[in-house]
Design a protein around this motif. Structure first.
Motif, PDB file in Angstrom:
ATOM      1  N   CYS A 158      -3.288   1.580   7.985  1.00 54.95           N
ATOM      2  CA  CYS A 158      -4.420   1.615   7.021  1.00 54.95           C
ATOM      3  C   CYS A 158      -5.824   1.523   7.700  1.00 54.95           C
ATOM      4  CB  CYS A 158      -4.344   0.743   5.786  1.00 54.95           C
ATOM      5  SG  CYS A 158      -4.088  -0.815   6.116  1.00 54.95           S
ATOM      6  N   ILE A 214      -4.630  -5.600   6.287  1.00 54.59           N
ATOM      7  CA  ILE A 214      -4.910  -4.342   7.227  1.00 54.59           C
ATOM      8  C   ILE A 214      -3.910  -4.433   8.427  1.00 54.59           C
ATOM      9  CG2 ILE A 214      -7.314  -4.067   6.291  1.00 54.59           C
ATOM     10  CD1 ILE A 214      -7.959  -5.333   9.298  1.00 54.59           C
ATOM     11  N   CYS A 215      -3.600  -3.189   8.690  1.00 55.18           N
ATOM     12  CA  CYS A 215      -2.815  -2.877   9.851  1.00 55.18           C
ATOM     13  C   CYS A 215      -3.113  -1.523  10.420  1.00 55.18           C
ATOM     14  CB  CYS A 215      -1.170  -2.786   9.398  1.00 55.18           C
ATOM     15  SG  CYS A 215      -1.038  -1.102   8.563  1.00 55.18           S
ATOM     16  N   CYS A 217       1.881   1.997   4.183  1.00 55.87           N
ATOM     17  CA  CYS A 217       2.280   0.989   5.083  1.00 55.87           C
ATOM     18  C   CYS A 217       2.538  -0.388   4.344  1.00 55.87           C
ATOM     19  CB  CYS A 217       0.994   0.660   6.002  1.00 55.87           C
ATOM     20  SG  CYS A 217      -0.385  -0.100   4.990  1.00 55.87           S
ATOM     21  N   LYS A 223       0.839  -1.165   0.134  1.00 53.46           N
ATOM     22  CA  LYS A 223      -0.148   0.049  -0.119  1.00 53.46           C
ATOM     23  C   LYS A 223       0.970   1.239  -0.033  1.00 53.46           C
ATOM     24  CE  LYS A 223      -3.867  -2.157   2.172  1.00 53.46           C
ATOM     25  NZ  LYS A 223      -5.055  -1.898   3.212  1.00 53.46           N
ATOM     26  N   CYS A 274       1.085  -3.230   3.980  1.00 51.13           N
ATOM     27  CA  CYS A 274      -0.043  -4.512   3.623  1.00 51.13           C
ATOM     28  C   CYS A 274      -0.141  -4.635   2.146  1.00 51.13           C
ATOM     29  CB  CYS A 274      -1.428  -3.784   4.252  1.00 51.13           C
ATOM     30  SG  CYS A 274      -1.421  -3.561   5.851  1.00 51.13           S
TER      31      CYS A 274
HETATM   32 ZN   LIG Z   1      -2.035  -1.228   6.282  1.00 54.38          ZN
END
Ligand SMILES: [Zn+2]
Length: 487
Positions: free
Chosen positions: A46, A42-43, A28, A25, A30
């Protein structure tokens, strides 16, 4: 009534969102993989958790600069990100990181060729931003869910000038843009998967007027066909409003392609509504002249250059080269098959004929073609050496296309090799002649066409495996032998 439509012209500008095909992304680490299990990529970054900080993915800048160079834009040497503030359930930060004041590039253009008239379409700017998540509505349960896998996937938004005057011009531009981006390998540009999304700003005015009419914006256009239909339908709707002495409302409309009509979504926001301000968590991006030069000298070969090279290097007609290069995946298939040693014109025939036909029948895109170029080259070789005849070759190609079989092995296993045994064929032909006295006498009485039927009967007897040229040659001889002898 119809005459009134001719008094108006349509004015169109586009906003094209392109999802960049980076591995990760924009802010980040991901994954950006499409079609994964919901909320598996996801993290905290994001997801917009408090206290997290974005880290810019360098690839996004590289890809954006590539598109900027290929679309003749001026690159902003020092550009910035801005916050676009809005609340929506698919946007967990409550703002989107985008670019408003200093986008990565401005003032470019692409040329389109509409019925031999060349027209420049201006590109106002291209900016980088992050994508939002995706809402999934379950109408049966009356519930909505949200998938954040897409939140933070990098996008570029290409904003054109209002230079289009017809749906045809829009399609020509989008086709050209998509191909450039595909050749650059910065996005696959699939409208049906949302990696290319087009919003249309459209207004109408009396031909000759210089003021713009009130525009509407149309969203949710997921194919070129839908775009064309939406433009035509919206043009008519606006002209009808004006002819009825009413006023077009500035609004965002959603196109429903199944119904062939658009409906109002909301009144159109403008930049003020978003309270943009410079993104405080990201540094300005400095793009050096050397970096731009480096990108320029490393651009891939684009379609026009490929067409020219194919004609010169491979000696295939320009018409063939144009079709093959209309999709990057087809151009790759062509080049790789030729590299395996196949005759370029024959490869081109297989691509333009059987391949396109099967793609249509199987409803697949060029990039979904999965057979190896080597197997196509092998098949062309069997055909060239007359190991199989052209009818069998086509049948084997279907197997190559669907299952990527090895043609040599397949022909052997299924006993499909062509029958080139003159003695055996003569024997079969004599029998065919005995059984078709009428055709024999027709031929001997000057009806040359009767031979076609006899070739067909012989091919049938050999289950399609005879060498048709050899059959014809022997048939002629055998028929002449019967002249005078009496049939
Ligand atoms: Zn993320």
């Amino acid at each position: 009534m119809n005459n009134h439509y001719n008094e108006f012209e349509t004015v169109i500008g586009l906003e094209v969102h392109i999802e960049l095909s980076t591995q990760t992304k924009i802010f980040c680490g991901c994954s950006t993989k499409f079609g994964s299990e919901v909320n598996s990529q996801i993290c905290p970054v994001c997801m917009g958790m408090p206290g997290t900080l974005p880290t810019l993915n360098k690839k996004v800048v590289e890809y954006a600069v590539k598109v900027a160079v290929a679309t003749n834009c001026n690159i902003t040497k020092k550009c910035l990100f801005d916050r676009k503030n809005y609340f929506y359930p698919d946007n967990p930060q409550n703002y989107q990181i985008s670019q408003l004041y200093l986008p990565i590039c401005t003032n470019g253009f692409l040329e389109i060729n509409n019925e031999n008239i060349c027209k420049k379409i201006g590109i106002h700017e291209i900016h980088m931003e992050e994508d939002a998540g995706k809402l999934i509505h379950d109408e049966a349960l009356g519930k909505s869910y949200v998938d954040y896998n897409r939140a933070g996937v990098p996008l570029i938004e290409i904003v054109t000038e209002a230079d289009f005057r017809s749906a045809d011009e829009v399609i020509l531009f989008l086709e050209k843009l998509r191909l450039i981006i595909q050749y650059l390998e910065v996005s696959d540009c699939k409208l049906n998967e949302g990696s290319m999304r087009v919003d249309i700003n459209l207004s109408v005015r009396k031909t000759g007027e210089s003021e713009y009419g009130t525009r509407t914006e149309m969203k949710n256009l997921n194919s070129f066909r839908a775009i064309k239909r939406a433009i035509e339908s919206e043009t008519k709707r606006q002209v009808d409003i004006i002819l009825n002495k009413e006023e077009v409302i500035l609004e965002t409309r959603r196109w429903d392609d199944s119904k062939g009509e658009s409906y109002s979504m909301r009144s159109k926001e403008d930049a003020r509504d978003y309270r943009y301000f410079p993104e405080p968590d990201l540094m300005p991006i400095n793009i050096s002249g050397d970096y731009i030069e480096y990108i320029k000298t490393n651009l891939p070969e684009f379609r026009d250059e490929k067409i020219e090279r194919y004609v010169k290097e491979y000696d295939i007609p320009k018409y063939d080269a144009e079709i093959i290069t209309s999709e990057k995946a087809l151009a790759n298939l062509f080049e790789e098959t030729v590299l395996c040693g196949a005759n370029p014109k024959k490869v081109s025939n297989y691509i333009m004929g059987e391949t396109l036909k099967l793609m249509k029948e199987r409803e697949i895109e060029a990039e979904q073609i999965s057979f190896s170029p080597n197997n196509l080259a092998c098949l062309i070789d069997l055909d060239d050496r007359k190991v199989i005849n052209s009818t069998v070759a086509k049948e084997v190609f279907v197997k190559v296309f669907d299952e990527d079989i090895n043609p040599v092995q397949y022909v052997n296993e299924h006993g499909l090799a062509q029958n080139n045994d003159a003695d055996e064929l003569t024997e079969i032909i004599e029998k065919v002649l005995d059984n078709n006295a009428q055709s024999v006498s027709d031929y001997l009485n000057g009806k040359d066409r009767a031979i076609g039927y006899l070739v067909g009967q012989t091919m049938k007897e050999t289950k399609g495996k005879a060498n048709p040229e050899l059959v014809k040659e022997i048939l002629k001889k055998s028929l002449e032998n019967r002249r005078g002898v009496g049939v």
